[in-house]
Design an enzyme around this catalytic site. Structure first.
Site, short mmCIF file in Angstrom:
data_model
loop_
_atom_site.label_atom_id
_atom_site.label_comp_id
_atom_site.label_asym_id
_atom_site.label_seq_id
_atom_site.Cartn_x
_atom_site.Cartn_y
_atom_site.Cartn_z
N HIS A 1 -10.92 -15.33 15.02
CA HIS A 1 -9.79 -14.48 14.68
C HIS A 1 -9.14 -15.08 13.44
CE1 HIS A 1 -9.24 -12.40 18.86
NE2 HIS A 1 -10.05 -11.73 18.06
N HIS B 1 1.38 -21.33 19.36
CA HIS B 1 0.80 -20.00 19.16
C HIS B 1 1.78 -18.92 19.59
CE1 HIS B 1 -2.27 -16.72 19.48
NE2 HIS B 1 -2.89 -17.40 18.54
N ASP C 1 -6.25 -15.67 12.40
CA ASP C 1 -5.15 -16.65 12.50
C ASP C 1 -5.65 -18.03 12.91
OD1 ASP C 1 -5.66 -15.36 15.01
OD2 ASP C 1 -3.83 -16.24 15.83
N HIS C 2 -6.99 -18.21 12.99
CA HIS C 2 -7.54 -19.53 13.30
C HIS C 2 -8.54 -19.99 12.25
CE1 HIS C 2 -5.92 -19.66 17.48
NE2 HIS C 2 -5.79 -18.38 17.19
N HIS D 1 -12.20 -19.96 17.50
CA HIS D 1 -12.78 -18.61 17.52
C HIS D 1 -12.52 -17.93 16.19
CE1 HIS D 1 -8.60 -17.90 18.68
NE2 HIS D 1 -8.75 -16.59 18.62
N ASP E 1 -7.35 -19.51 21.81
CA ASP E 1 -6.49 -18.61 22.57
C ASP E 1 -7.16 -18.34 23.90
OD1 ASP E 1 -5.20 -18.53 20.13
OD2 ASP E 1 -5.68 -16.45 19.71
N HIS F 1 -10.94 -15.23 26.19
CA HIS F 1 -10.24 -14.47 25.17
C HIS F 1 -11.04 -13.21 24.85
CE1 HIS F 1 -7.22 -14.02 22.18
NE2 HIS F 1 -7.91 -14.41 21.14
ZN LIG Z 1 -4.67 -16.62 17.76
ZN LIG Z 2 -7.41 -14.94 19.10
#
Ligand SMILES: [Zn+2]
Ligand SMILES: [Zn+2]
Length: 309
Positions: free
Chosen positions: A64, A270, A66-67, A62, A212, A142
């Site tokens: 976000h 995570h 942090d990915h 996805h 997530d 999510h």
């Molecule tokens: Zn994340």
């Molecule tokens: Zn996320």
């Protein structure tokens, strides 16, 4: 015949001194799939001896940061190192804007095709088929459009048991028929039954990646029986409300999915930077699912071949 998941980045949105955000490598018999690509992913690959040149597919769960924040530097390094092999990126459709931005401003020296495949699935859907495995994407629960990934090794071709080859002086043609699962009727009327002469050499392996996500009822069925289940465990029971608010899972939630799905092994990761010691998350998960392991940078979760003979 390797089938393994390497966890590289194991923190959630905020990295810490010793944990980077999400990045993982699935190795299916030498073919490498990079799953999520947070800031610093290319450094983690190098640090753990994984060549980015060998990565054929990048799967982004996805959009976000942090990915996904590590993808532009990785593409840039691939170009600087002279990559020519095509690369496939699977991500939610809106990723096309990021890719366009990269192509417009930073793709001068890129000599390889970057093929973008938008993800869209309401239940497990095949997105990649190689000679040895199939990869499926499925939706997660999510805050934004998010997908999990399932890797299933292909059913192996049948082999013929060696002792019968000599004993019954099997011809090449007979061996071929038995391997195809067909009985052989000889001229003297003898029947060589495929069920007796042929065997499946090993059990196909499987692994799933779920991050997530907040818990949702369909998930356990979609990852039923996997050998390795990677599931996010951002929070512990003390922050259950926050976990629900942000559409994440607690360690106990992850363990409940693993138990209900009958997974072989659960890998949690995570982790929120609110936890200076994530052993508390491991303990909570193990109370529900004892075969739980905590992801660390560079850790390899290998599924050995399960031979049947
Ligand atoms: Zn994340
Ligand atoms: Zn996320």
């Amino acid at each position: 015949m390797e089938f393994s998941l390497t966890t590289l980045g194991t923190a959630s949105a905020v990295p810490s001194n010793n944990r980077f955000s999400s990045a993982h490598v699935m190795n299916v018999r030498g073919r490498l799939f990079l799953i999520d690509c947070a800031e610093g992913s290319q450094i983690l690959l190098a640090r753990h001896g994984i060549s980015h040149a060998k990565i054929e597919n990048i799967l982004i769960s996805h959009l976000h940061g942090d990915h996904v924040f590590g993808i532009m530097p990785l593409l840039s390094t691939m170009a600087l190192k002279g990559r020519t092999a095509p690369l496939y990126i699977y991500a939610p459709e809106a990723f096309c804007h990021t890719l366009k931005f990269f192509k417009n401003y930073f793709a001068d020296g890129v000599k390889f095709d970057i093929n973008f495949v938008p993800l869209k699935a309401t239940a497990p859907e095949e997105i990649i088929a190689t000679r040895n495995c199939k990869v499926f994407a499925f939706p997660l629960n999510h805050k934004v459009e998010t997908y999990g990934f399932l890797f299933r090794e292909e059913e192996p071709a049948l082999n013929v048991r060696k002792e019968f080859i000599e004993q019954d002086a099997l011809t090449l043609q007979e061996i071929g028929s038995l391997k195809a699962g067909n009985d052989v009727v000889r001229e003297d009327g003898n029947v060589l039954e495929a069920a007796k002469y042929a065997y499946k050499p090993y059990v196909p392996r499987s692994a799933a990646y779920c991050s997530d996500t907040a818990p949702f009822p369909e998930l356990e069925g979609w990852v039923r029986g996997v050998d390795v289940l990677y599931h996010e465990a951002t929070f512990g029971n003390d922050m259950r409300d926050l976990s629900s608010e942000y559409f994440h899972s607690t360690a106990e939630d992850a363990a409940r999915v693993a138990a209900a799905a009958g997974a072989g092994k659960l890998v949690i990761g995570h982790f929120s930077s609110r936890y200076p010691d994530v052993n508390v998350l491991l303990d909570e998960a193990r109370q529900v699912f004892p075969e739980t392991y905590m992801a660390e940078e560079g850790m390899i979760f290998d599924v050995p071949v399960k031979k049947l003979f």
